[in-house]
Design a protein around this motif. Structure first.
Motif, PDB file in Angstrom:
ATOM      1  N   ALA A 116     -10.945  13.725  13.561  1.00 49.87           N
ATOM      2  CA  ALA A 116     -10.086  13.741  14.748  1.00 49.87           C
ATOM      3  C   ALA A 116     -10.370  14.998  15.556  1.00 49.87           C
ATOM      4  O   ALA A 116      -9.488  15.732  15.942  1.00 49.87           O
ATOM      5  CB  ALA A 116      -8.615  13.685  14.357  1.00 49.87           C
ATOM      6  N   PHE A 124      -9.344  19.971  19.444  1.00 50.21           N
ATOM      7  CA  PHE A 124      -8.983  20.804  18.296  1.00 50.21           C
ATOM      8  C   PHE A 124      -9.737  22.136  18.348  1.00 50.21           C
ATOM      9  O   PHE A 124      -9.906  22.786  17.332  1.00 50.21           O
ATOM     10  CB  PHE A 124      -9.332  20.081  16.989  1.00 50.21           C
ATOM     11  CG  PHE A 124      -8.355  19.004  16.615  1.00 50.21           C
ATOM     12  CD1 PHE A 124      -7.312  19.272  15.748  1.00 50.21           C
ATOM     13  CD2 PHE A 124      -8.466  17.733  17.141  1.00 50.21           C
ATOM     14  CE1 PHE A 124      -6.403  18.285  15.393  1.00 50.21           C
ATOM     15  CE2 PHE A 124      -7.564  16.738  16.793  1.00 50.21           C
ATOM     16  CZ  PHE A 124      -6.532  17.014  15.920  1.00 50.21           C
ATOM     17  N   ARG A 160      -1.718  17.948  15.223  1.00 54.11           N
ATOM     18  CA  ARG A 160      -1.789  16.513  14.883  1.00 54.11           C
ATOM     19  C   ARG A 160      -0.424  15.859  14.996  1.00 54.11           C
ATOM     20  O   ARG A 160      -0.297  14.721  15.454  1.00 54.11           O
ATOM     21  CB  ARG A 160      -2.361  16.338  13.470  1.00 54.11           C
ATOM     22  CG  ARG A 160      -3.850  16.620  13.365  1.00 54.11           C
ATOM     23  CD  ARG A 160      -4.439  16.070  12.077  1.00 54.11           C
ATOM     24  NE  ARG A 160      -3.901  16.687  10.887  1.00 54.11           N
ATOM     25  CZ  ARG A 160      -4.430  17.727  10.248  1.00 54.11           C
ATOM     26  NH1 ARG A 160      -5.531  18.286  10.702  1.00 54.11           N
ATOM     27  NH2 ARG A 160      -3.873  18.213   9.157  1.00 54.11           N
ATOM     28  N   GLN A 163       0.320  15.212  18.630  1.00 48.74           N
ATOM     29  CA  GLN A 163      -0.522  14.144  19.178  1.00 48.74           C
ATOM     30  C   GLN A 163      -0.263  12.795  18.507  1.00 48.74           C
ATOM     31  O   GLN A 163      -0.850  11.791  18.901  1.00 48.74           O
ATOM     32  CB  GLN A 163      -2.013  14.508  19.016  1.00 48.74           C
ATOM     33  CG  GLN A 163      -2.425  15.755  19.765  1.00 48.74           C
ATOM     34  CD  GLN A 163      -2.321  15.602  21.258  1.00 48.74           C
ATOM     35  OE1 GLN A 163      -2.561  14.523  21.792  1.00 48.74           O
ATOM     36  NE2 GLN A 163      -1.947  16.655  21.959  1.00 48.74           N
ATOM     37  N   ILE A 165      -1.020  11.947  15.435  1.00 48.66           N
ATOM     38  CA  ILE A 165      -2.165  11.568  14.589  1.00 48.66           C
ATOM     39  C   ILE A 165      -1.702  11.577  13.133  1.00 48.66           C
ATOM     40  O   ILE A 165      -1.283  12.617  12.608  1.00 48.66           O
ATOM     41  CB  ILE A 165      -3.337  12.551  14.771  1.00 48.66           C
ATOM     42  CG1 ILE A 165      -3.799  12.551  16.231  1.00 48.66           C
ATOM     43  CG2 ILE A 165      -4.497  12.199  13.845  1.00 48.66           C
ATOM     44  CD1 ILE A 165      -4.750  13.673  16.554  1.00 48.66           C
ATOM     45  N   LEU A 170      -7.669  10.741   7.247  1.00 52.29           N
ATOM     46  CA  LEU A 170      -8.031  12.071   7.729  1.00 52.29           C
ATOM     47  C   LEU A 170      -9.007  12.712   6.752  1.00 52.29           C
ATOM     48  O   LEU A 170      -8.775  12.716   5.541  1.00 52.29           O
ATOM     49  CB  LEU A 170      -6.762  12.919   7.837  1.00 52.29           C
ATOM     50  CG  LEU A 170      -6.814  14.157   8.736  1.00 52.29           C
ATOM     51  CD1 LEU A 170      -7.108  13.771  10.173  1.00 52.29           C
ATOM     52  CD2 LEU A 170      -5.494  14.902   8.653  1.00 52.29           C
TER      53      LEU A 170
END
Length: 865
Positions: A116, A124, A160, A163, A165, A170
């Motif tokens: 991600a 990131f 994360r 967002q 996520i 992961l």
């Protein structure tokens, strides 16, 4: 062999889940024969195997669940220990070291490559670990484990979460690349991130390795370059105090030699070479890129690329409309709306514009050539206004803000036009007068007739306006009840727009004259040599304002329930009655995709219960009633003063103007009330269609219909994935900061260039009075529970959904709006000092700061905090 590693040259973005974002991007650049250091990647399955065989998953989740309890430093120390004290399985270790040996066991850079990371819409940057100047087997293996651990550092976990996520799937890849010694290094943006211009590149450079720049430990040299000509538009040579260099193990920062501190790190030919390489990378990806580069013995190496995620998209170019184009953000300018429309919300706005053209224009609205000037970019309605601004004579109107919309937009527009005068005036524009046709003339004549009703008899004007709005609501409601098929519903939606704008806003003609009555009263007072300050009291607590009535209804319910010892619930009779009248409203008025209060009354319930908890309803009710009395006393006092100074006739004329003003002016808010009724009917038809699509297996939930395009409503295909993607795109659009004005070069203009004194802000005074208090920054009315009585609300702008919160305020500061925008009018009605058009107020001011606001001069002074 388990195949835990791959050469970078053999991977690409298609392998994202296997290698992570950074490795995929490096592989892509290698495939284009770009100068990227050789190396390999430890695959994401290596991370999963490591975690699984060391039984780490449960321990990781237990620690991440305790971040707040442990504190960031303690949490990260435990995560690091968890990974560093675990062993890489022998099979994997052997494969990594064998690949390392194939490259000659060189000094390498070891970089995290998460699944991600470095993806469109996500950044990131700087959140995961990288290690430079790594050499030897043990150091390499430890660096790999440290990169894996950084997947769970506090910053990355927090990002994360924001967002949305999840942790499923992961994983971390780890890039191992030959290290570029880096005599000089830097960053290059293929679009200028400072202003959004796609025709400019920005280059940073400094001595040594790039870590000092990335870590913000050195002031680098900077160039802004015209990508078309290669000319340097702007050069900033800094005093470079530190540089990152290799040492025996790892890296360190050392002082830059004196002879290098002030000289340029890059030669002209090196700048040109960097631009050429950057263009190749951008052309491959098709989007602006953020590149990291290093130079050794005159050779440039690209060590990383990621998409630039902060840029606002440029509206699409229209054939035949070449040259510099200027776009105005309608969401912000007209509606003080920073949020994007939902996909279907945007479609409904476009359909309404088409229907308005169909009913009032001379051209076919379905011909794309006839609505070219309207685009939705990242959910914002962007209007191409270039051709109507080619004549400099039209620019003068920006000085007076005749429509009383966002003043910063107008000031910024004038600055832009003056700067680009030669380009804008080089072509012939269009005349709006030539667009007038018999339908517009007929509508205008009808408007004048309605205006005369209110001028002659204010009470009749008010009643006629209400009657007009009620007739529109009833007519459309009856039409909606007769709809049977999906085609019927779609035609209703397509044809509602013209009626909404022509009749919904047309009702205002009946009371329009009142908008000038205070100006006329001011002139009478000044001609008589009298003070005008008492007119401020006449503006307060104006009757017949539907938004004010809504706020007072909230207070009365709060008072009644508190006296009975009850709290507000959906079953409370008073709440049901409130929602019957106001439940069609929502918190983003023009978007049919936003949930209405009747569907989810939590905002209303929270508001009522907050008033019950704080016991502030009496104070607010009393303040409003006091303002009504003061307004009546002011009218009588002013009339008597004029009569004494200028005669009985003038006194009576002034009194009639002021009473007629109060009789009619509050009706202005009613137009949006009925516009919302129309949009509510449209929303209900779309929900019915959504339910049919759920039954047909095309969607999961009926609300998913608001994340489709209008043409999708006749599709028989499975639209689940399309709806999911458009919903995700809308979520990303919410995070983008939309400019007030944009150009076809990508330049994003958010504010006006002004010189402000430190600790002072200025805007437009819209409601008189001075006040000192505590700042509370809110972006949505749902955050109203954070307000305490007497706080100064600082926000982008307001619509009627905010009105009930005004009863708590001490003062109001808005980034957008003018003297007769919603927030300004309501602030005056409630007697709140207010300033509008304060550029970047929500970012410059901070929560809990103490400020002094002057609603007569438009000044704001930071007192403390």
């Amino acid at each position: 062999m388990k195949n835990y590693v791959k050469d970078l040259v053999n991977v690409g973005n298609k392998d994202l889940l296997e290698v992570g974002g950074k490795a995929g991007n490096l592989g892509e650049m290698l495939s284009r024969e770009l100068p990227v250091p050789e190396g390999f990647v430890v695959l994401t399955k290596g991370y999963r195997t490591f975690v699984q065989e060391n039984h780490l998953e449960g321990k990781i989740l237990e620690l991440t669940g305790r971040i707040r309890e442990l504190g960031g430093t303690n949490y990260e120390k435990r995560i690091e220990e968890l990974f560093m004290n675990s062993e890489i399985p022998k099979t994997m270790e052997n494969e990594i070291l064998q690949k390392y040996e194939e490259y000659g066991s060189p000094t390498v850079a070891v970089r995290s490559s998460a699944t991600a990371e470095d993806l469109p819409g996500l950044s990131f940057a700087g959140q995961y670990s990288s290690y430079l100047n790594v050499h030897g087997n043990d150091e390499l293996l430890n660096s790999i484990k440290a990169c894996w651990a950084s997947l769970w550092n506090e910053l990355a976990v927090s990002y994360r979460e924001r967002q949305g996520i999840g942790i499923d799937g992961l994983a971390h890849g780890v890039v191992v690349q030959q290290l570029v010694k880096g005599e000089k290094a830097g960053i290059l943006f293929t679009a200028n991130p400072l202003n959004g211009r796609r025709d400019q590149m920005l280059i940073n450079a400094s001595w040594g390795l790039g870590e000092a720049i990335v870590g913000g430990e050195v002031n680098p040299d900077q160039w802004i370059v015209d990508r078309n000509t290669g000319d340097v538009v702007e050069e900033l040579l800094s005093t470079k105090e530190v540089m990152t260099v290799r040492e025996q193990y790892g890296i360190k920062n050392i002082p830059v030699p004196e002879e290098k501190k002030m000289i340029s790190t890059l030669e002209k030919n090196e700048i040109i070479e960097l631009i050429k390489l950057a263009e190749k990378v951008e052309n491959h990806y098709g989007t602006p890129q953020d590149l990291e580069w290093a130079m050794e013995e005159g050779k440039i190496s690209l060590v990383q690329t990621r998409p630039v995620t902060s840029l606002f998209p440029v509206p699409e170019a229209v054939p035949g409309k070449e040259g510099l184009r200027i776009y105005m953000n309608f969401n912000n300018y007209s509606q003080a709306m920073k949020e994007p429309f939902t996909p279907m919300g945007a479609e409904v706005m476009r359909l309404m514009a088409k229907d308005l053209i169909r009913k009032m224009g001379r051209k076919d609205p379905d011909d794309p050539k006839n609505l070219w000037y309207l685009q939705f970019t990242a959910g914002r309605m962007m209007l191409d206004v270039t051709d109507v601004l080619r004549n400099p004579k039209t620019w003068k109107k920006f000085d007076h803000n005749p429509a009383d919309k966002d003043p910063i937009t107008l000031a910024a527009m004038k600055q832009l036009l003056e700067r680009e005068r030669e380009e804008i005036t080089s072509k012939k524009g269009i005349s709006l007068l030539r667009k007038i046709n018999w339908r517009m003339i007929k509508y205008g004549i009808s408007g004048v007739r309605r205006m005369k009703v209110g001028q002659k008899d204010a009470v009749m004007g008010r009643k006629k306006a209400i009657e007009h709005g009620e007739n529109l609501r009833k007519r459309l409601y009856e039409q909606s009840k007769r709809l049977q098929s999906r085609r019927d519903r779609m035609e209703f939606i397509e044809n509602a727009g013209g009626e909404l704008f022509l009749d919904g806003f047309g009702m205002i003609f009946y009371v329009a004259a009142s908008s000038k009555y205070l100006e006329k009263a001011e002139k009478i007072l000044m001609d008589a040599g009298l003070e005008t300050k008492d007119l401020e009291k006449v503006e307060k607590a104006v009757p017949y304002s539907v938004t004010t009535e809504m706020g007072m209804a909230i207070l009365k319910i709060s008072k009644d329930l508190d006296e009975r010892g009850e709290r507000a619930t959906e079953e409370t009779p008073e709440v049901k009655a409130f929602l019957k009248r106001y439940g069609h409203r929502n918190n983003i008025e023009l978007d049919v995709g936003v949930v209405e209060w009747a569907e989810d009354p939590s905002y209303v319930l929270d508001l009522i219960n907050t008033y019950i908890d704080t016991k502030t309803y009496d104070e607010s009710i009393e303040r409003f009633e006091k303002s009504k009395m003061e307004a009546e006393e002011a009218i009588l006092r002013l009339a008597a003063q004029v009569e004494n100074a200028a005669g009985k006739g003038k006194g009576k004329k002034l009194e009639k103007l002021l009473r007629d003003y109060r009789e009619m002016f509050g009706i202005r808010e009613l137009s949006k009330f009925y516009v919302r009724h129309t949009l509510s009917l449209v929303r209900k038809q779309l929900q019915i269609i959504g339910e049919e699509m759920v039954e047909a297996g095309q969607l999961d939930h009926c609300e998913d219909v608001f994340y489709l395009c209008f043409e999708d409503l006749v599709s028989t295909e499975n639209l689940r994935e399309k709806s999911r993607k458009l919903r995700e795109k809308h979520k990303k659009n919410m995070e983008l900061r939309a400019p007030r004005i944009m150009t076809s070069t990508g330049e994003a203009i958010h504010s006006v260039k002004t010189e402000e004194k430190e600790g002072h802000l200025t805007g437009i005074p819209v409601s008189p009075g001075t006040y000192e208090g505590r700042v509370r920054i809110l972006h949505h009315p749902e955050e109203g529970d954070r307000l305490e009585v007497g706080d100064i609300l600082v926000t982008t702008g307001t619509n009627p959904a905010w009105t009930p919160l005004f009863l708590k305020l001490g003062a109001l500061v808005m980034e957008t709006g003018g003297t007769i925008s919603h927030g300004s009018v309501v602030a005056r009605e409630y007697g709140l000092p207010a300033v509008a058009g304060v550029a970047d107020a929500t970012t410059v001011l901070k929560d809990l700061q103490r400020i002094r606001i002057d609603g007569e001069t438009g000044s704001i002074e930071v007192l403390e905090g």
